[in-house]
Design a protein around this motif. Structure first.
Motif, PDB file in Angstrom:
ATOM      1  N   TRP A 111       9.146  -0.854   4.136  1.00 45.96           N
ATOM      2  CA  TRP A 111       8.320  -0.264   5.181  1.00 45.96           C
ATOM      3  C   TRP A 111       8.022   1.191   4.800  1.00 45.96           C
ATOM      4  O   TRP A 111       8.713   1.791   3.979  1.00 45.96           O
ATOM      5  CB  TRP A 111       8.995  -0.342   6.547  1.00 45.96           C
ATOM      6  CG  TRP A 111      10.244   0.507   6.687  1.00 45.96           C
ATOM      7  CD1 TRP A 111      11.511   0.168   6.376  1.00 45.96           C
ATOM      8  CD2 TRP A 111      10.290   1.866   7.153  1.00 45.96           C
ATOM      9  NE1 TRP A 111      12.368   1.208   6.611  1.00 45.96           N
ATOM     10  CE2 TRP A 111      11.654   2.265   7.098  1.00 45.96           C
ATOM     11  CE3 TRP A 111       9.346   2.775   7.615  1.00 45.96           C
ATOM     12  CZ2 TRP A 111      12.065   3.547   7.487  1.00 45.96           C
ATOM     13  CZ3 TRP A 111       9.749   4.039   7.998  1.00 45.96           C
ATOM     14  CH2 TRP A 111      11.100   4.414   7.945  1.00 45.96           C
ATOM     15  N   GLY A 112       6.969   1.752   5.378  1.00 48.59           N
ATOM     16  CA  GLY A 112       6.628   3.137   5.076  1.00 48.59           C
ATOM     17  C   GLY A 112       5.754   3.721   6.162  1.00 48.59           C
ATOM     18  O   GLY A 112       5.129   2.996   6.946  1.00 48.59           O
ATOM     19  N   MET A 113       5.712   5.042   6.215  1.00 48.12           N
ATOM     20  CA  MET A 113       4.870   5.749   7.180  1.00 48.12           C
ATOM     21  C   MET A 113       3.467   5.873   6.597  1.00 48.12           C
ATOM     22  O   MET A 113       3.257   6.552   5.587  1.00 48.12           O
ATOM     23  CB  MET A 113       5.453   7.134   7.472  1.00 48.12           C
ATOM     24  CG  MET A 113       6.861   7.125   8.028  1.00 48.12           C
ATOM     25  SD  MET A 113       7.003   6.367   9.683  1.00 48.12           S
ATOM     26  CE  MET A 113       6.083   7.530  10.683  1.00 48.12           C
ATOM     27  N   LEU A 114       2.509   5.191   7.233  1.00 46.59           N
ATOM     28  CA  LEU A 114       1.131   5.219   6.769  1.00 46.59           C
ATOM     29  C   LEU A 114       0.260   5.995   7.746  1.00 46.59           C
ATOM     30  O   LEU A 114       0.458   5.920   8.964  1.00 46.59           O
ATOM     31  CB  LEU A 114       0.578   3.802   6.624  1.00 46.59           C
ATOM     32  CG  LEU A 114       1.207   2.899   5.565  1.00 46.59           C
ATOM     33  CD1 LEU A 114       0.481   1.567   5.532  1.00 46.59           C
ATOM     34  CD2 LEU A 114       1.146   3.565   4.202  1.00 46.59           C
ATOM     35  N   ARG A 146       2.235   6.018  11.221  1.00 45.49           N
ATOM     36  CA  ARG A 146       2.911   4.898  11.880  1.00 45.49           C
ATOM     37  C   ARG A 146       3.847   4.206  10.893  1.00 45.49           C
ATOM     38  O   ARG A 146       3.494   4.035   9.726  1.00 45.49           O
ATOM     39  CB  ARG A 146       1.896   3.885  12.416  1.00 45.49           C
ATOM     40  CG  ARG A 146       0.941   4.443  13.465  1.00 45.49           C
ATOM     41  CD  ARG A 146      -0.048   3.377  13.927  1.00 45.49           C
ATOM     42  NE  ARG A 146      -1.015   3.922  14.862  1.00 45.49           N
ATOM     43  CZ  ARG A 146      -0.810   4.036  16.177  1.00 45.49           C
ATOM     44  NH1 ARG A 146       0.330   3.597  16.695  1.00 45.49           N
ATOM     45  NH2 ARG A 146      -1.739   4.555  16.959  1.00 45.49           N
ATOM     46  N   PRO A 147       5.035   3.772  11.337  1.00 40.93           N
ATOM     47  CA  PRO A 147       5.918   3.002  10.460  1.00 40.93           C
ATOM     48  C   PRO A 147       5.399   1.568  10.341  1.00 40.93           C
ATOM     49  O   PRO A 147       5.433   0.802  11.307  1.00 40.93           O
ATOM     50  CB  PRO A 147       7.272   3.065  11.178  1.00 40.93           C
ATOM     51  CG  PRO A 147       6.919   3.248  12.626  1.00 40.93           C
ATOM     52  CD  PRO A 147       5.635   4.026  12.657  1.00 40.93           C
ATOM     53  N   ILE A 148       4.896   1.238   9.170  1.00 43.28           N
ATOM     54  CA  ILE A 148       4.212  -0.037   8.960  1.00 43.28           C
ATOM     55  C   ILE A 148       4.996  -0.909   7.977  1.00 43.28           C
ATOM     56  O   ILE A 148       5.594  -0.411   7.022  1.00 43.28           O
ATOM     57  CB  ILE A 148       2.787   0.191   8.420  1.00 43.28           C
ATOM     58  CG1 ILE A 148       1.965   1.059   9.389  1.00 43.28           C
ATOM     59  CG2 ILE A 148       2.074  -1.127   8.157  1.00 43.28           C
ATOM     60  CD1 ILE A 148       1.682   0.394  10.726  1.00 43.28           C
ATOM     61  N   ALA A 149       4.976  -2.207   8.234  1.00 41.52           N
ATOM     62  CA  ALA A 149       5.551  -3.182   7.302  1.00 41.52           C
ATOM     63  C   ALA A 149       4.651  -4.408   7.276  1.00 41.52           C
ATOM     64  O   ALA A 149       3.887  -4.661   8.222  1.00 41.52           O
ATOM     65  CB  ALA A 149       6.962  -3.579   7.726  1.00 41.52           C
ATOM     66  N   VAL A 198      12.831   0.828   1.887  1.00 42.23           N
ATOM     67  CA  VAL A 198      11.814   1.738   2.389  1.00 42.23           C
ATOM     68  C   VAL A 198      11.055   2.303   1.195  1.00 42.23           C
ATOM     69  O   VAL A 198      11.594   2.423   0.098  1.00 42.23           O
ATOM     70  CB  VAL A 198      12.460   2.876   3.229  1.00 42.23           C
ATOM     71  CG1 VAL A 198      13.463   3.667   2.417  1.00 42.23           C
ATOM     72  CG2 VAL A 198      11.396   3.784   3.830  1.00 42.23           C
ATOM     73  N   VAL A 199       9.790   2.618   1.402  1.00 45.36           N
ATOM     74  CA  VAL A 199       8.948   3.185   0.345  1.00 45.36           C
ATOM     75  C   VAL A 199       8.768   4.677   0.612  1.00 45.36           C
ATOM     76  O   VAL A 199       8.445   5.071   1.736  1.00 45.36           O
ATOM     77  CB  VAL A 199       7.568   2.498   0.288  1.00 45.36           C
ATOM     78  CG1 VAL A 199       6.735   3.058  -0.880  1.00 45.36           C
ATOM     79  CG2 VAL A 199       7.725   0.991   0.146  1.00 45.36           C
ATOM     80  N   VAL A 200       9.013   5.516  -0.406  1.00 41.14           N
ATOM     81  CA  VAL A 200       8.780   6.958  -0.294  1.00 41.14           C
ATOM     82  C   VAL A 200       7.759   7.367  -1.343  1.00 41.14           C
ATOM     83  O   VAL A 200       7.588   6.698  -2.371  1.00 41.14           O
ATOM     84  CB  VAL A 200      10.077   7.773  -0.457  1.00 41.14           C
ATOM     85  CG1 VAL A 200      11.060   7.440   0.641  1.00 41.14           C
ATOM     86  CG2 VAL A 200      10.705   7.547  -1.824  1.00 41.14           C
ATOM     87  N   PHE A 201       7.072   8.490  -1.074  1.00 40.76           N
ATOM     88  CA  PHE A 201       5.998   8.950  -1.955  1.00 40.76           C
ATOM     89  C   PHE A 201       6.556   9.677  -3.172  1.00 40.76           C
ATOM     90  O   PHE A 201       6.224   9.359  -4.311  1.00 40.76           O
ATOM     91  CB  PHE A 201       5.047   9.858  -1.176  1.00 40.76           C
ATOM     92  CG  PHE A 201       3.809  10.229  -1.931  1.00 40.76           C
ATOM     93  CD1 PHE A 201       2.704   9.390  -1.934  1.00 40.76           C
ATOM     94  CD2 PHE A 201       3.734  11.410  -2.641  1.00 40.76           C
ATOM     95  CE1 PHE A 201       1.558   9.724  -2.638  1.00 40.76           C
ATOM     96  CE2 PHE A 201       2.597  11.762  -3.342  1.00 40.76           C
ATOM     97  CZ  PHE A 201       1.508  10.915  -3.340  1.00 40.76           C
ATOM     98  N   ASP A 202       7.391  10.687  -2.942  1.00 46.00           N
ATOM     99  CA  ASP A 202       8.019  11.431  -4.028  1.00 46.00           C
ATOM    100  C   ASP A 202       9.212  12.187  -3.473  1.00 46.00           C
ATOM    101  O   ASP A 202       9.613  11.980  -2.317  1.00 46.00           O
ATOM    102  CB  ASP A 202       7.023  12.381  -4.715  1.00 46.00           C
ATOM    103  CG  ASP A 202       6.411  13.402  -3.755  1.00 46.00           C
ATOM    104  OD1 ASP A 202       6.993  13.647  -2.670  1.00 46.00           O
ATOM    105  OD2 ASP A 202       5.354  13.969  -4.082  1.00 46.00           O
ATOM    106  N   ASP A 203       9.775  13.070  -4.268  1.00 41.31           N
ATOM    107  CA  ASP A 203      10.972  13.796  -3.841  1.00 41.31           C
ATOM    108  C   ASP A 203      10.703  14.765  -2.700  1.00 41.31           C
ATOM    109  O   ASP A 203      11.634  15.188  -2.010  1.00 41.31           O
ATOM    110  CB  ASP A 203      11.577  14.568  -5.025  1.00 41.31           C
ATOM    111  CG  ASP A 203      12.200  13.636  -6.057  1.00 41.31           C
ATOM    112  OD1 ASP A 203      12.631  12.537  -5.665  1.00 41.31           O
ATOM    113  OD2 ASP A 203      12.239  14.010  -7.249  1.00 41.31           O
TER     114      ASP A 203
END
Length: 295
Positions: free
Chosen positions: A234-237, A163-166, A189-194
């Motif tokens: 925001w990020g997908m959690l 889910r896109p969470i903020a 936006v927050v990303v995990f890695d490349d």
């Protein structure tokens, strides 16, 4: 050809630990003895099996031999484990798993077998875990790839919903007028890695080119969630994790350009059967049945 088990063990140890010195400590041998075994194996095969880099890496010829070495090691360790004279032996299962599964449902799922099997988790993105099966680095993988790797079996585990969470403060600041393309192009936006495509694909679906919005890279599952909670972006959690704290599901905002996303997961393992690998597979199936989404 005749395979020498000691030479194969030396190959696997050097590949696993990266250097002759580290492999020698694992095998309780001198580095010279390990090197001699490795050279003898290469002479038998007629090819260089490892590139002498730091850490070492298998050559194209070395990959199938390394896979054989690890499969034989799995079989011999399981056999030793059932012998009365080796009652303290614990077989080892090397398992590739994506970070979100490891942080949510996999650890509790495998707790039931942790007393009988030594598990080495190799963390890798679900889109890339199957690569580790191909070169023999792992015996099994939780992966998004449904096509079986050669020499492996595959079965569906279910799907993880993201889910896109903020945070509420972040949503009030950046999405006060709705979650539309203009707001998404400006909001961090927050990303995990490349390798992480969860956020970039959602932005592209909303008509926002990747790189338009500023981003933070946080390559650890717990810290990724914390970054979202603290308002970095925001990020997908994972749905399993998104309920832990009181955030805003941006997909539920009326008129939102963002949507939930399901990632299908599969269990791939060597076709080779051992008691330890079967036990781990059964525990993973049970954990997935209780935690993942199913059609």
């Amino acid at each position: 050809m005749e395979w020498d088990l000691a030479q194969l063990r030396a190959l696997a140890a050097v590949a696993d630990h990266g250097t002759l010195e580290a492999a020698s400590r694992e095998l309780h041998l001198t580095p010279s003895a390990v090197s001699q075994r490795l050279k003898a194996l290469e002479r038998s095969v007629g090819a260089v099996l490892l590139r002498r880099t730091r850490p070492v890496t298998p050559t194209d010829a070395g990959r199938p031999v390394l896979l054989l070495a690890r499969q034989l090691a799995a079989l011999t360790t399981d056999a030793e484990a059932v012998l009365e004279s080796a009652a303290t032996t614990r077989p080892v299962v090397r398992l590739a798993v994506n970070a979100d599964s490891l942080a949510t449902w996999v650890l509790p799922a495998l707790a039931s077998v942790a007393g009988e099997v030594r598990i080495t988790f190799v963390r890798e993105d679900q889109d890339h875990t199957a690569d580790l099966l191909r070169d023999g680095s792992v015996m099994a993988a939780i992966t998004s790839q449904r096509t079986p790797v050669q020499g492996c079996t595959v079965e569906s585990l279910g799907a993880m919903r993201y889910r896109p969470i903020a945070s509420r403060e972040f949503a009030a600041r950046w999405f006060a007028d709705g979650v539309g393309p203009a707001a998404l192009a400006a909001a961090p936006v927050v990303v995990f890695d490349d390798h992480d495509r969860l956020q970039t694909e959602r932005l592209e679906e909303a008509g926002v080119a990747w790189g338009t919005a500023p981003w933070h890279m946080v390559p650890a599952s717990t810290q990724f969630s914390e970054a979202v909670r603290y308002g970095y972006g925001w990020g997908m959690l994972p749905d399993l994790e998104g309920r832990v704290w009181d955030g805003v599901d941006l997909a539920a905002v009326p008129g939102s350009c963002l949507a939930n996303h399901d990632v299908a997961l599969y269990w791939q393992q060597w076709s080779l059967q051992t008691a330890s690998l079967d036990a781990v597979a059964a525990a993973v199936r049970a954990g997935a049945a209780a935690s993942l989404r199913h059609p």
